[in-house]
Write a protein that holds these residues in place. Structure first.
Motif, PDB file in Angstrom:
ATOM      1  N   ASN A  54       0.963  -1.173  -0.237  1.00 38.50           N
ATOM      2  CA  ASN A  54      -0.402  -0.120   0.142  1.00 38.50           C
ATOM      3  C   ASN A  54       0.789   1.038  -0.239  1.00 38.50           C
ATOM      4  N   MET A  55       1.954   1.037   0.573  1.00 40.52           N
ATOM      5  CA  MET A  55       2.748   1.868   1.129  1.00 40.52           C
ATOM      6  C   MET A  55       3.377   2.644  -0.970  1.00 40.52           C
ATOM      7  N   VAL A  56       3.887   1.342  -1.249  1.00 47.37           N
ATOM      8  CA  VAL A  56       4.672   1.791  -2.445  1.00 47.37           C
ATOM      9  C   VAL A  56       3.090   2.887  -3.486  1.00 47.37           C
ATOM     10  N   PHE A  57       2.465   1.755  -3.456  1.00 46.18           N
ATOM     11  CA  PHE A  57       1.231   2.086  -4.584  1.00 46.18           C
ATOM     12  C   PHE A  57       1.055   2.892  -4.315  1.00 46.18           C
ATOM     13  N   TYR A  58       0.627   4.109  -2.641  1.00 46.28           N
ATOM     14  CA  TYR A  58       0.263   5.482  -2.424  1.00 46.28           C
ATOM     15  C   TYR A  58       1.760   5.848  -2.942  1.00 46.28           C
ATOM     16  N   THR A  59       2.795   6.109  -3.102  1.00 44.13           N
ATOM     17  CA  THR A  59       3.997   6.923  -3.198  1.00 44.13           C
ATOM     18  C   THR A  59       3.773   7.018  -4.762  1.00 44.13           C
ATOM     19  N   ILE A  60       3.312   5.882  -5.539  1.00 44.01           N
ATOM     20  CA  ILE A  60       3.662   5.839  -6.776  1.00 44.01           C
ATOM     21  C   ILE A  60       2.525   6.738  -7.452  1.00 44.01           C
ATOM     22  N   VAL A  61       1.385   6.955  -7.232  1.00 43.85           N
ATOM     23  CA  VAL A  61       0.027   7.792  -7.535  1.00 43.85           C
ATOM     24  C   VAL A  61       0.452   9.028  -6.833  1.00 43.85           C
ATOM     25  N   ARG A  62       1.423   9.373  -6.074  1.00 40.08           N
ATOM     26  CA  ARG A  62       1.338  10.737  -4.959  1.00 40.08           C
ATOM     27  C   ARG A  62       2.255  11.239  -6.372  1.00 40.08           C
ATOM     28  N   LEU A  63       3.532  10.656  -6.896  1.00 39.86           N
ATOM     29  CA  LEU A  63       4.482  10.934  -7.848  1.00 39.86           C
ATOM     30  C   LEU A  63       3.591  10.948  -9.353  1.00 39.86           C
ATOM     31  N   LEU A  64       3.307  10.341  -9.751  1.00 35.93           N
ATOM     32  CA  LEU A  64       1.965  10.273 -10.926  1.00 35.93           C
ATOM     33  C   LEU A  64       0.939  11.926 -10.363  1.00 35.93           C
ATOM     34  N   LEU A  65       0.604  12.146  -9.082  1.00 33.72           N
ATOM     35  CA  LEU A  65       0.184  13.826  -9.597  1.00 33.72           C
ATOM     36  C   LEU A  65       0.453  14.928  -9.575  1.00 33.72           C
ATOM     37  N   VAL A  66       1.808  14.507  -8.868  1.00 31.85           N
ATOM     38  CA  VAL A  66       3.614  15.619  -8.917  1.00 31.85           C
ATOM     39  C   VAL A  66       3.510  16.026 -10.649  1.00 31.85           C
ATOM     40  N   LEU A  67       3.811  14.768 -11.301  1.00 36.77           N
ATOM     41  CA  LEU A  67       3.760  14.597 -13.115  1.00 36.77           C
ATOM     42  C   LEU A  67       3.121  14.934 -13.466  1.00 36.77           C
ATOM     43  N   ALA A  68       1.154  15.413 -13.283  1.00 33.83           N
ATOM     44  CA  ALA A  68       0.285  16.096 -14.431  1.00 33.83           C
ATOM     45  C   ALA A  68       0.368  17.055 -13.500  1.00 33.83           C
ATOM     46  N   LEU A  69       0.377  17.129 -12.464  1.00 33.66           N
ATOM     47  CA  LEU A  69       0.621  18.460 -12.045  1.00 33.66           C
ATOM     48  C   LEU A  69       1.439  19.890 -12.720  1.00 33.66           C
TER      49      LEU A  69
END
Length: 116
Positions: A33-48
């Motif tokens: 869950n931590m890996v998934f959460y980290t990846i999702v947050r990084l993708l959010l930063v990339l998208a923004l």
């Protein structure tokens, strides 16, 4: 003693891995869950970051990638608190479960040391 305690501390001295209802150990589930959460947050930063650069180019302004990334991080922090609250709640419950298991093992060790 609960059913989980009996599966992790059998009376015959052998070691049997504990099973959780979801089929994986709390530590493994927490890591996943931590890996998934980290990846999702990084993708959010990339998208923004890409949105900021795109909006800048639409306005005719050249925004450096580093500046766009810093702005994206600042925007993503509160946004991820709202968007990913369920994931954070799951991670918090996983942490509590891992902590309870550690505390249980620690108390068991203390008890066995005091018996000896």
């Amino acid at each position: 003693m609960s059913e989980r305690d009996e599966s992790t501390h059998p009376t015959d001295g052998s070691t049997v891995p504990a099973t959780t209802p979801k089929g994986s150990s709390p530590g493994a589930r927490l890591a996943r869950n931590m890996v998934f959460y980290t990846i999702v947050r990084l993708l959010l930063v990339l998208a923004l970051t890409l949105v900021i650069i795109g909006l800048g180019s639409l306005a005719g302004v050249q925004i450096p990638v580093l500046v766009a990334a810093i702005i994206a991080v600042v925007i993503a922090l509160p946004l991820s608190m709202v968007l990913f609250s369920r994931m954070r709640a799951q991670i918090n419950s996983d942490i509590a479960e891992v902590d309870a298991g550690r505390r249980e093992k620690h108390d068991d060790l203390r008890r066995r040391m005091n018996e000896a």
